[in-house]
Design an enzyme around this catalytic site. Structure first.
Site, short mmCIF file in Angstrom:
data_model
loop_
_atom_site.label_atom_id
_atom_site.label_comp_id
_atom_site.label_asym_id
_atom_site.label_seq_id
_atom_site.Cartn_x
_atom_site.Cartn_y
_atom_site.Cartn_z
N ASN A 23 32.74 58.58 97.16
CA ASN A 23 33.15 57.34 96.52
C ASN A 23 34.65 57.22 96.27
O ASN A 23 35.11 56.18 95.78
CB ASN A 23 32.36 57.14 95.22
CG ASN A 23 30.89 56.86 95.52
OD1 ASN A 23 30.52 56.59 96.66
ND2 ASN A 23 30.05 56.97 94.51
N CYS A 117 22.64 50.98 97.83
CA CYS A 117 21.37 51.43 97.25
C CYS A 117 20.75 50.30 96.43
O CYS A 117 21.44 49.50 95.81
CB CYS A 117 21.61 52.64 96.34
SG CYS A 117 22.10 54.09 97.24
C1 EPZ Z 1 29.93 52.30 92.53
O1 EPZ Z 1 29.08 51.18 92.81
C2 EPZ Z 1 29.30 53.48 93.26
N1 EPZ Z 1 29.26 53.20 94.69
C3 EPZ Z 1 27.89 53.75 92.75
O2 EPZ Z 1 27.47 54.98 93.35
C4 EPZ Z 1 27.91 53.96 91.24
O3 EPZ Z 1 26.58 54.06 90.78
C5 EPZ Z 1 28.64 52.80 90.55
O4 EPZ Z 1 29.95 52.61 91.14
C6 EPZ Z 1 28.82 53.05 89.06
O5 EPZ Z 1 29.57 54.22 88.86
C7 EPZ Z 1 30.38 53.39 95.41
O6 EPZ Z 1 31.42 53.79 94.89
C8 EPZ Z 1 30.29 53.11 96.88
P1 EPZ Z 1 29.97 48.83 89.72
P2 EPZ Z 1 29.61 49.70 92.43
O7 EPZ Z 1 30.64 47.66 90.30
O8 EPZ Z 1 31.07 49.61 92.58
C9 EPZ Z 1 27.80 45.25 87.49
C10 EPZ Z 1 26.27 56.40 94.74
O9 EPZ Z 1 25.25 56.99 94.34
N2 EPZ Z 1 28.66 44.37 88.29
O10 EPZ Z 1 30.76 49.78 88.90
O11 EPZ Z 1 28.75 48.73 93.13
C11 EPZ Z 1 26.74 45.96 88.32
O12 EPZ Z 1 25.59 45.14 88.48
C12 EPZ Z 1 26.48 54.96 94.39
O13 EPZ Z 1 27.21 56.95 95.35
C13 EPZ Z 1 28.65 43.00 88.05
O14 EPZ Z 1 27.95 42.51 87.17
O15 EPZ Z 1 29.24 49.67 90.87
C14 EPZ Z 1 26.44 47.18 87.50
O16 EPZ Z 1 25.53 46.84 86.47
C15 EPZ Z 1 25.21 54.31 93.93
N3 EPZ Z 1 29.45 42.20 88.80
C16 EPZ Z 1 27.79 47.52 86.86
O17 EPZ Z 1 28.58 46.32 86.96
C17 EPZ Z 1 30.24 42.70 89.80
O18 EPZ Z 1 30.97 41.91 90.44
C18 EPZ Z 1 28.55 48.64 87.53
O19 EPZ Z 1 28.71 48.31 88.89
C19 EPZ Z 1 30.24 44.09 90.03
C20 EPZ Z 1 29.44 44.91 89.27
#
Ligand code: EPZ
Length: 419
Positions: A23, A117
């Site tokens: 990541n 995922c």
């Molecule tokens: C990153 O996903 C990681 N993926 C995920 O890891 C990880 O679980 C996540 O960060 C949290 O640490 C990668 O780095 C490729 P977020 P990301 O945006 O960026 C909400 C793995 O196992 N949200 O921090 O998609 C969202 O729904 C993967 O390697 C919004 O509401 O996560 C969630 O509830 C799985 N609007 C929260 O924020 C948005 O525009 C955190 O999501 C974006 C996110």
């Protein structure tokens, strides 16, 4: 299709070497699109999500060369916007970073919706809000996200109601060349944000505050290539530490940054696991006996959601009742259906799962539901009596290189076979 076969009940002993962080590598590979030059990236994990993103940027015109298994040269001088392969982009979440990089470099974007995922809803509203704050006009049509910025990109203040990792990465990428200063408040503080900012600053960007909730990006005119080494994967390290803890035995986990592991180490120690923490190695002294505890997932520096399923596996055999509260994702409990096939005692209410420790787990055929859940099923199977079969292991191989080989070298009775 392949599956993993495990005969559980054996302690793990020996040394395991942690790879570069998936990541962190994903945003850094996307960030090379801003350079228009050659970058040499070391410690790139050999996992399928990374290979997929490299194929995507190659499809855009980047020249990608594997100099070694984990060393890659990327030249993006001839990259064109709007031509990332739709059929690949929809497969991984890391594709989302192509949008920010295209907007940053070209002022325009035409990228398919990313995959990732399945934890329930995975919106992009914060990403798009940030791009619009910088002067981009966003439309979504036929599965593509489009951006134009007829007046150019300009610095602005962006505030995130949730410290989104992806949105923080994307707004940094989109603002590197924007006129003036961009401030991102409520930013994600994960180590992989810091690693990407360090990479971009080594290329000539001007980013301060990465690793805090307030990041400043001062627009620069251009970037040049650089040589960068990806930080170690704290989630891979935590996964092997959990495997050592549940099976007993002594495992030295090498190539770690202990600072990144503080919340994971704290939970393992609360569960009775003895850890020797060195400069870049953590030794796990497991005896297989674990104490129940409660865990709440939070953005960094809180306990990482990507370690939730792995610690849940330990909770299944810990003495007493443990609770895992998942506050980051809507639906990260799908692995429980599979855990129950091994005889675990679990109930779920709202965002909290309760685990009653049991010593009567038995091996079973289970199906990986996502990357980290699949790793957790391996952990549970290493403890359960008898034989387990884990299918859909391609999901696991998205983020773990040679997990079967690494566990076998620690003494696990584990192998990969054709379905
Ligand atoms: C990153 O996903 C990681 N993926 C995920 O890891 C990880 O679980 C996540 O960060 C949290 O640490 C990668 O780095 C490729 P977020 P990301 O945006 O960026 C909400 C793995 O196992 N949200 O921090 O998609 C969202 O729904 C993967 O390697 C919004 O509401 O996560 C969630 O509830 C799985 N609007 C929260 O924020 C948005 O525009 C955190 O999501 C974006 C996110």
């Amino acid at each position: 299709m392949e599956k993993i076969i495990i005969n559980g009940g054996l302690p793990l002993n020996g040394d395991v070497y942690i790879d570069g962080m998936k990541n962190a590598a994903l945003p850094i590979i996307a960030a090379t699109l801003l350079c228009g030059d050659t970058c040499i990236i070391d410690n790139v994990p050999a996992v399928s999500d990374i290979a997929m993103l490299l194929d995507i940027i190659a499809g855009m015109g980047a020249k990608v060369e594997y100099l070694d298994k984990c060393r890659i040269s990327i030249n993006t001088a001839n990259v064109k916007p709007g031509c990332s392969p739709f059929d690949l982009v929809c497969k991984i979440r890391g594709s989302a970073y192509i949008i920010g990089a295209e907007i940053g470099r070209f002022g325009t974007a035409h990228v398919g919706y990313p995959g990732g995922c399945d934890f329930g809803v995975r919106p992009l509203d914060l990403h798009l809000m940030g791009f619009e704050a910088l002067g981009a006009r966003i439309t979504v049509e036929s599965g593509y996200i489009n951006a134009v910025s007829p007046m150019g990109l300009h610095g602005n203040s962006i505030y995130f109601r949730i410290p989104s990792v992806g949105a923080t990465v994307n707004c940094i990428l989109a603002s590197v060349f924007a006129e003036g200063v961009t401030t991102i408040e409520g930013a994600a503080q994960e180590p992989h944000i810091v690693d990407m900012a360090n990479f971009l600053n080594a290329c000539g960007a001007d980013i301060t505050g990465a690793g805090t909730s307030s990041i400043k990006v001062r627009g620069v005119k251009s970037l040049k290539g650089c040589h960068h080494t990806i930080i170690p994967d704290m989630i891979e390290a935590g996964t092997y530490m959990a495997a050592a803890a549940i099976t007993g035995g002594c495992v030295r986990v090498h190539n770690v940054i202990p600072k990144h592991m503080e919340s994971v180490c704290s939970v393992l120690q609360r569960m009775g696991v003895k850890l020797d923490i060195g400069a870049d190695t953590i030794t796990v002294h497991g005896d297989g006996k674990l104490i129940a505890t409660d865990v709440v997932t939070q953005p960094y520096p809180g306990f990482p959601t990507d370690m939730h399923p792995q610690i849940s596996a330990l909770m299944c055999v810990a003495d007493g009742v443990s609770r895992m509260s998942e506050l980051v994702w809507d639906n990260r409990f799908r692995y429980i259906n599979e855990f129950q096939k091994m005889g675990t005692i679990i109930s779920v209410a709202d965002r909290t799962a309760s685990f009653t420790g049991s010593q009567k787990l038995s091996g079973a055929p289970v199906v990986s539901t996502d990357l980290r859940a699949g790793a957790a099923m391996i952990i549970l199977a290493l403890r359960a009596h008898g034989t387990s079969q884990i299918s859909k292991i391609s999901l696991i191989e998205r983020g773990y290189d040679n997990i079967v080989g690494k566990l076998a070298s620690l003494g696990a009775d584990i192998k990969k076979v054709d379905e």
